[in-house]
Design a protein around this motif. Sequence first.
Motif, short mmCIF file in Angstrom:
data_model
loop_
_atom_site.label_atom_id
_atom_site.label_comp_id
_atom_site.label_asym_id
_atom_site.label_seq_id
_atom_site.Cartn_x
_atom_site.Cartn_y
_atom_site.Cartn_z
N UNK A 17 0.84 -1.21 0.00
CA UNK A 17 0.00 0.00 0.00
C UNK A 17 0.86 1.25 0.00
N UNK A 18 1.87 1.26 0.85
CA UNK A 18 2.75 2.45 0.91
C UNK A 18 3.47 2.65 -0.43
N UNK A 19 3.94 1.55 -1.02
CA UNK A 19 4.62 1.66 -2.31
C UNK A 19 3.66 2.18 -3.37
N UNK A 20 2.43 1.69 -3.37
CA UNK A 20 1.43 2.15 -4.33
C UNK A 20 1.16 3.64 -4.17
N UNK A 21 1.05 4.10 -2.93
CA UNK A 21 0.84 5.53 -2.67
C UNK A 21 2.05 6.34 -3.09
N UNK A 22 3.24 5.84 -2.77
CA UNK A 22 4.46 6.55 -3.15
C UNK A 22 4.58 6.65 -4.67
N UNK A 23 4.34 5.54 -5.37
CA UNK A 23 4.42 5.53 -6.84
C UNK A 23 3.40 6.48 -7.46
N UNK A 24 2.20 6.50 -6.87
CA UNK A 24 1.16 7.42 -7.37
C UNK A 24 1.59 8.87 -7.17
N UNK A 25 2.15 9.15 -6.00
CA UNK A 25 2.62 10.52 -5.73
C UNK A 25 3.72 10.92 -6.71
N UNK A 26 4.68 10.03 -6.93
CA UNK A 26 5.78 10.32 -7.85
C UNK A 26 5.25 10.62 -9.25
N UNK A 27 4.31 9.82 -9.71
CA UNK A 27 3.71 10.02 -11.05
C UNK A 27 3.01 11.38 -11.12
N UNK A 28 2.24 11.70 -10.09
CA UNK A 28 1.51 12.97 -10.09
C UNK A 28 2.44 14.17 -9.93
N UNK A 29 3.47 14.03 -9.12
CA UNK A 29 4.41 15.14 -8.96
C UNK A 29 5.05 15.48 -10.30
N UNK A 37 -0.43 18.88 -6.50
CA UNK A 37 -0.90 17.53 -6.14
C UNK A 37 -1.37 17.52 -4.69
N UNK A 38 -2.57 16.99 -4.47
CA UNK A 38 -3.10 16.88 -3.11
C UNK A 38 -3.02 15.43 -2.64
N UNK A 39 -3.16 15.24 -1.35
CA UNK A 39 -3.20 13.88 -0.82
C UNK A 39 -4.42 13.13 -1.37
N UNK A 40 -5.51 13.84 -1.60
CA UNK A 40 -6.70 13.21 -2.20
C UNK A 40 -6.37 12.72 -3.60
N UNK A 41 -5.62 13.50 -4.37
CA UNK A 41 -5.20 13.08 -5.72
C UNK A 41 -4.36 11.81 -5.64
N UNK A 42 -3.44 11.78 -4.68
CA UNK A 42 -2.54 10.63 -4.52
C UNK A 42 -3.34 9.38 -4.16
N UNK A 43 -4.26 9.54 -3.21
CA UNK A 43 -5.09 8.40 -2.81
C UNK A 43 -5.90 7.87 -3.99
N UNK A 44 -6.51 8.78 -4.76
CA UNK A 44 -7.32 8.36 -5.91
C UNK A 44 -6.47 7.65 -6.95
N UNK A 45 -5.28 8.19 -7.23
CA UNK A 45 -4.38 7.57 -8.22
C UNK A 45 -3.95 6.17 -7.78
N UNK A 46 -3.78 5.99 -6.47
CA UNK A 46 -3.35 4.70 -5.94
C UNK A 46 -4.52 3.74 -5.70
N UNK A 107 13.02 15.40 -13.52
CA UNK A 107 11.78 16.08 -13.11
C UNK A 107 11.26 15.55 -11.79
N UNK A 108 11.34 14.25 -11.58
CA UNK A 108 10.92 13.70 -10.28
C UNK A 108 11.81 14.27 -9.18
N UNK A 109 13.11 14.30 -9.40
CA UNK A 109 14.03 14.83 -8.40
C UNK A 109 13.74 16.30 -8.12
N UNK A 110 13.48 17.06 -9.17
CA UNK A 110 13.16 18.48 -9.00
C UNK A 110 11.92 18.64 -8.13
#
Length: 197
Positions: A17-29, A37-46, A107-110
Motif C-alpha cells: 500500500x505504501x509503495x502504491x501511494x508513493x508511486x502514485x505521488x511520484x507520477x503525479x508530482x 498535487x493533493x493527498x486526495x489526488x494521490x489516494x485516488x491515483x493509488x 523532473x521527479x528529483x526536482x
Amino acid sequence: MVVTPPQPLSNPRALRTRKSLFDAAAKLFVSQGYEETTMADIAAEAGASRRTAFNHFPNKGDIPMMWVRQIADHAIAEVESLTRDDLVEGVRGYFRVISEAVESQPELSRQMMLGWTAALGPALYESQLLSDVTPFLENAQQNGQIPGTVDIAVAARALSDVLQGAVFRWVREPETVLHERVDTAIALVLAAVTSPR
C-alpha cells in the motif's frame, strides 16, 4: 522539531500500500507538480482512501523524505556490495550513487526537492545521510585512513551539506552534470579529512 521519514514497515500488505501511494505521488508530482498535487489526488491515483493515504504519509512532505531514504538505501546497498579496502573511496562511491540516482530522473528529483523545501526540510531536517556516512568515516579513522584528530561528526555533516548544496544548485541549473559536480566537491572534502594534521 525534527522532520523524519515515515517509519519502515514489516507487514507485506502495508508495504504494498505504501509503495502504491508513493508511486502514485511520484507520477503525479512529475505530471502536475508537487504543489498542485493533493493527498486526495494521490489516494485516488493509488486506488486507496484518503484515510489510508494519511495513515502512511501524515502529510505530503513525508513523501520526499521517503524518496531520500530510498535513494540512500540503494547507495548503501551498492557500496556495501563492493569489496573495498579503501573506506574513504566507499564514502565517495556512496555519494556518487546518490547523485547519479537524482540525476537519472530530473523532473521527479526536482519535484521531490521542491516538496522537501516546502515541508521545511532544510530548516528542520537532520540529514538521514549522517547515519549512513558516519560508520564509514569511523571505520576509516580506526583503520588509519583518517587521522584521529578529525571530528567525524563534523566531517559527516560537511559531506552531507556538500551533497545538499550541489543538488539545490542542480535543481536551479539542470544543464549541469550533477554527479561530476558532487564527485569533485566530495573529493575535496575527503582530501581535507584524510590529510595528516
